[in-house]
Design a protein around this motif. Structure first.
Motif, PDB file in Angstrom:
ATOM      1  N   ALA A 155       5.995 -38.331   0.624  1.00  0.00           N
ATOM      2  CA  ALA A 155       6.061 -37.093   1.435  1.00  0.00           C
ATOM      3  C   ALA A 155       5.047 -36.416   1.303  1.00  0.00           C
ATOM      4  CB  ALA A 155       7.493 -36.526   1.508  1.00  0.00           C
ATOM      5  N   GLU A 156       4.028 -35.831   2.191  1.00  0.00           N
ATOM      6  CA  GLU A 156       2.857 -34.990   1.952  1.00  0.00           C
ATOM      7  C   GLU A 156       2.517 -34.001   2.952  1.00  0.00           C
ATOM      8  OE1 GLU A 156      -0.523 -37.315   0.928  1.00  0.00           O
ATOM      9  OE2 GLU A 156      -0.317 -38.623   2.591  1.00  0.00           O
ATOM     10  N   ARG A 157       3.422 -33.803   4.042  1.00  0.00           N
ATOM     11  CA  ARG A 157       3.343 -32.831   5.324  1.00  0.00           C
ATOM     12  C   ARG A 157       3.028 -31.581   4.738  1.00  0.00           C
ATOM     13  NH1 ARG A 157       7.125 -33.529  10.364  1.00  0.00           N
ATOM     14  NH2 ARG A 157       5.811 -35.463  10.369  1.00  0.00           N
ATOM     15  N   ALA A 158       4.006 -31.120   4.021  1.00  0.00           N
ATOM     16  CA  ALA A 158       4.005 -29.642   3.511  1.00  0.00           C
ATOM     17  C   ALA A 158       2.674 -29.673   2.392  1.00  0.00           C
ATOM     18  CB  ALA A 158       5.159 -29.393   2.571  1.00  0.00           C
ATOM     19  N   THR A 159       2.357 -30.587   1.576  1.00  0.00           N
ATOM     20  CA  THR A 159       1.346 -30.374   0.861  1.00  0.00           C
ATOM     21  C   THR A 159       0.024 -30.246   1.687  1.00  0.00           C
ATOM     22  OG1 THR A 159       2.381 -31.869  -0.735  1.00  0.00           O
ATOM     23  CG2 THR A 159      -0.139 -31.777  -1.020  1.00  0.00           C
ATOM     24  N   LYS A 160      -0.170 -31.132   2.742  1.00  0.00           N
ATOM     25  CA  LYS A 160      -1.569 -31.007   3.494  1.00  0.00           C
ATOM     26  C   LYS A 160      -1.582 -29.791   4.114  1.00  0.00           C
ATOM     27  CE  LYS A 160      -2.197 -36.165   4.171  1.00  0.00           C
ATOM     28  NZ  LYS A 160      -2.241 -37.220   5.261  1.00  0.00           N
ATOM     29  N   ARG A 161      -0.334 -29.267   4.778  1.00  0.00           N
ATOM     30  CA  ARG A 161      -0.610 -28.088   5.499  1.00  0.00           C
ATOM     31  C   ARG A 161      -0.966 -26.873   4.590  1.00  0.00           C
ATOM     32  NH1 ARG A 161       4.519 -28.479   9.627  1.00  0.00           N
ATOM     33  NH2 ARG A 161       3.683 -30.141  10.828  1.00  0.00           N
ATOM     34  N   SER A 193      -4.484 -27.138   3.965  1.00  0.00           N
ATOM     35  CA  SER A 193      -5.046 -26.501   5.146  1.00  0.00           C
ATOM     36  C   SER A 193      -5.235 -25.101   5.049  1.00  0.00           C
ATOM     37  CB  SER A 193      -4.557 -27.258   6.366  1.00  0.00           C
ATOM     38  OG  SER A 193      -4.624 -28.523   6.347  1.00  0.00           O
ATOM     39  N   PRO A 217       2.764 -34.194  -3.498  1.00  0.00           N
ATOM     40  CA  PRO A 217       3.277 -35.277  -2.831  1.00  0.00           C
ATOM     41  C   PRO A 217       4.350 -35.781  -3.678  1.00  0.00           C
ATOM     42  CG  PRO A 217       0.929 -35.690  -2.182  1.00  0.00           C
ATOM     43  CD  PRO A 217       0.874 -34.338  -3.300  1.00  0.00           C
ATOM     44  N   GLU A 253       7.140 -32.969  -3.655  1.00  0.00           N
ATOM     45  CA  GLU A 253       7.535 -32.887  -2.263  1.00  0.00           C
ATOM     46  C   GLU A 253       8.548 -34.180  -1.890  1.00  0.00           C
ATOM     47  OE1 GLU A 253       6.076 -32.838   2.390  1.00  0.00           O
ATOM     48  OE2 GLU A 253       4.744 -32.513   0.573  1.00  0.00           O
ATOM     49  N   THR A 254       8.089 -35.459  -2.641  1.00  0.00           N
ATOM     50  CA  THR A 254       8.839 -36.568  -2.253  1.00  0.00           C
ATOM     51  C   THR A 254      10.218 -36.364  -2.900  1.00  0.00           C
ATOM     52  OG1 THR A 254       6.893 -37.877  -2.086  1.00  0.00           O
ATOM     53  CG2 THR A 254       9.164 -38.878  -2.634  1.00  0.00           C
ATOM     54  N   TRP A 264      10.571 -30.642   1.285  1.00  0.00           N
ATOM     55  CA  TRP A 264       9.394 -29.604   1.681  1.00  0.00           C
ATOM     56  C   TRP A 264       9.997 -28.430   1.571  1.00  0.00           C
ATOM     57  CZ3 TRP A 264       9.996 -25.545   5.201  1.00  0.00           C
ATOM     58  CH2 TRP A 264      10.828 -25.893   6.174  1.00  0.00           C
TER      59      TRP A 264
END
Length: 726
Positions: A346-352, A355, A420, A423-424, A428
């Motif tokens: 899971a990497e959505r929060a990491t990518k945000r 960014s 990730p 987060e995984t 998140w």
């Protein structure tokens, strides 16, 4: 180029440190000699870094040391393993001797003793076996190494009964055997027809799966494949050929074909099996050793001779075992497959978060100068002085600022790696909470130890690292989901790199690194078991979101209130001052500023040094006024002062502004400014000439900014308060 050499040296140093850590975990006293060797090598690399000798020759010397102490023993070990697989036992001794000489350790010395005992095993196996048995008992891990070599030697000689006599204790529980011994015991049990015990031993191997290394897991696949073949589990064998292709395809094609024939024979499909075995024998003539071909021919002939026994006795018995044990065994295999399967990251929060960091950096590039200290403070850099003055928002805001593209890139890269996995495991909300908590802890450490300005996401990222390590060490099944993917070793490796860089390099806020690491580790310990309980995990996630919203919201509100004239240094021009006294001079100073006397340029003069919280420096010299006019004094001074600044080591002269008239209190004054640069920082030198009645005051003000106009009100108030005492 020098920074590249230093980075290479840091990576080499971290590798050596990781090896020391790994060896110590396996048994400090067993590897004490080798650890001492690596410790000397690590000390040498620290010496190179500390003395600024990290150039080409320094890196070359360190690399040569690693090759001799690490690379060569590894190459020798691989060659030894190759000789073992080829049954060339007599050639092992010289290599084992070299390995023992290069890497001093009791286990390598013992390996050399075993290699001596192995000599002549082909011609006189009983003598060699007696010599190896004489090496026991020495305790672990020495006896385990000896037993493994005994198992290898006897297995390759097809002496399975003797192998079981040496390795298998009927009174011993299967769960107490190490993996390396069990794989030989299973094969020996199968070869000697003890299929019920082989079933128990293979089940014991399967229960070891969650703790196996990558190499052991690969060996397990082959062991399981051969187990299916010799137990007559033909459908399971064929399924493995399709699903476990990576490990199975490492076997020669003719050998895979041979075991397909064995699986068919033991399943009662003798004709089909016979055809497959004959095909394997023909194809193996060009790709298999002669010893293997002879062994395969012997097995084929034996199967033909014992066909009636197989069909009337063995195959029915194997079928009974399969009916009784198959479902439970396959369920265990399937469960282990789910356990060791790499989880989807899971990497959505990491990518945000990445960014967000990148976006803030771009905004900062257009809105401020990273070379100017006041701009860093304006955008929220951390400072122990300002935090103690009540600017708590800096414990949060500093985490989103970076000094240059390289600084940003390194932190984004680390966040991409650490984010990730955490987060995984945590989800998140907890990921965000741990990230901010680690950053805040790093900011508190900076404020506590009183270092200068600090920016960057390093503390927050190291907070994730600390949490990941705690989850690996103290967590339950969910927390350890990534342990089998080799995460722990890499985490320790990167931790050592960060600590090495922080300890040696100048300008790095190592207190923030350590604070973030400690904060994340504590958070990881708290969450390690808590996340195993869904209700508590949900509560923790809600608390984490509340913490994130509260900390960011409070920081944003306070940050907005400290913009404009309410920020440093402008607000100090109107704030309370304290009267400071030194021999011959009194002055009013704001909070955080200090004064000390210095050597006077000539008799009858007074000289002091005033310093601010951000390395501002005011050298004040006061004495009687001569006969020269102010313009004559300034003209003579400017030429001398400009030349002195140009010749100052570490300072680059950029420009000078013409003298400007000013009023300091009731006195006439002049000010001359020089724009300077020191490494990657902009500086301004403002020299003030003040002419009170019958006296002369020179104040040389070095300011850590190109915006010296923001300091003018504060400097005027300080200089106006100077009172020279007779």
């Amino acid at each position: 180029m020098e920074m590249a050499y230093r980075l290479i040296l840091y990576i080499l140093l971290a590798n050596v440190g990781f090896m020391i850590f790994s060896l110590a975990r396996q048994g400090f006293w067993t590897f004490s000699g080798y650890i001492a060797q690596l410790g000397v090598l690590a000390s040498f690399m620290v010496f190179l870094l500390g003395r600024d000798l990290a150039g080409f020759w320094g890196v070359t010397a360190a690399g040569a040391g690693i090759f001799v102490l690490v690379g060569m023993p590894m190459l020798i070990q691989r060659r030894i393993e190759g000789l073992i697989s080829e049954q060339r036992f007599d050639e092992i001794e010289p290599l084992a001797r070299w390995k023992a000489w290069l890497a001093w350790s009791d286990i390598n010395t013992h390996l050399h003793d075993v290699s001596i005992a192995l000599q002549g095993i082909g011609e006189r196996p009983e003598d060699a076996l007696g010599r190896m048995r004489a090496l026991m008992p020495r305790g672990e891990p020495f006896d385990g190494t000896t037993r493994i070599f005994i198992g290898i030697a006897l297995f390759n000689q097809r002496r399975f009964e003797l192998l079981l006599e040496v390795l298998h204790d009927p009174a011993r529980d299967w769960s107490s055997y190490p993996f390396e011994e069990l794989i030989y015991i299973v094969r020996a049990l199968l070869e000697t027809g003890r299929h019920d015990e082989a079933m128990e031993a293979q089940t014991a191997i399967e229960r070891l799966v969650p703790g196996l290394s990558a190499d052991q897991a690969s060996n397990l696949i082959v062991c399981r494949l051969l187990f299916y073949a010799m137990m007559g589990w033909h459908p399971e064998f064929e399924a493995m050929l399709e699903t476990d292709k990576a490990a199975v395809e490492a076997l020669p094609p003719s050998l895979r074909l041979y075991w397909r024939g064995i699986a068919a024979c033991y399943a009662g499909r003798s004709d089909e099996g016979r055809q497959l075995l004959e095909s394997a024998l023909r194809e193996g003539q060009t790709e298999l050793p002669d010893k293997w071909i002879a062994w395969m021919r012997q097995r084929i002939d034996g199967l033909a001779e014992q066909r009636e026994f197989f069909e009337t006795s063995l195959v029915p018995r194997l079928a009974q075992i399969r009916i009784a044990r198959r479902d439970a065994f396959l369920a265990l295999v399937a469960e282990n497959a789910r356990v060791i399967e790499p989880p989807v990251m899971a990497e959505r929060a990491t990518k945000r978060m990445m960014s967000l960091l990148f976006g803030i950096f771009v905004v900062y590039q257009f809105g401020a100068s990273q070379e100017d200290l006041l701009d860093l403070m304006r955008f929220g850099a951390n400072s122990g002085f300002l935090v103690r003055e009540g600017e708590w928002f800096r414990l949060v805001t500093y985490q989103f600022l970076h000094l240059g593209w390289l600084h940003l890139f390194m932190n984004l890269l680390a966040l991409k790696y650490f984010g990730p996995p955490v987060e995984t495991i945590l989800g998140w909300p907890l990921f965000l909470g741990v990230y901010l908590f680690g950053g805040v802890c790093g900011g508190i450490a900076t404020a506590w130890f009183g270092t200068g300005l600090s920016v960057g996401a390093s503390a927050a990222v190291l907070g994730l690292l600390g949490a990941a390590i705690s989850l690996e060490l103290f967590g339950g099944p969910r927390a350890k989901a990534l342990s089998r993917q080799g995460q722990f070793s890499t985490l320790v490796f990167i931790l050592l790199v960060n600590l090495a860089i922080g300890a040696v390099e100048k300008g790095i806020d190592n207190s923030a690194h350590l604070g973030g690491l400690a904060g994340g580790a504590v958070a990881g310990i708290v969450l390690a078991r808590l996340i195993e309980r869904p209700a508590l995990a949900t509560l923790a996630s809600m608390i984490s979101i509340l913490f994130a919203v509260t900390s960011i919201g409070t920081a944003a509100v306070q940050f907005a209130g400290h913009l404009g004239s309410n920020r440093y240094p402008m607000r100090y021009a109107e704030g309370p001052f304290e009267r400071k006294n030194v021999p011959g001079l009194d002055v009013d100073l704001p909070s955080g500023w200090t004064i000390r006397p210095s050597a006077a340029p000539q008799p009858g003069w007074v000289s002091v040094v005033i310093t601010g919280p951000f390395h501002e420096r005011i050298d004040v010299m006061a004495g009687p006024n001569g006969r020269e006019s102010p313009d004559e004094v300034i003209e003579a001074y400017i030429e001398h002062r400009t030349r002195a600044l140009i010749d100052t080591e570490g300072i680059r002269f950029e420009s000078r502004r013409d003298p400007a008239r000013a009023r300091v209190g009731e006195n006439d004054a002049r000010m001359v400014s020089w724009r300077l640069r020191a490494e990657d920082r902009v500086l301004t030198q403002d020299d003030w000439f003040i002419f009170p009645s019958g006296a002369f005051i020179l104040a040389q003000c070095l300011l850590p900014t190109g915006r010296d106009d923001l300091y003018i009100p504060l400097l005027e108030r300080i200089l106006a308060s100077i009172s020279v005492k007779p």
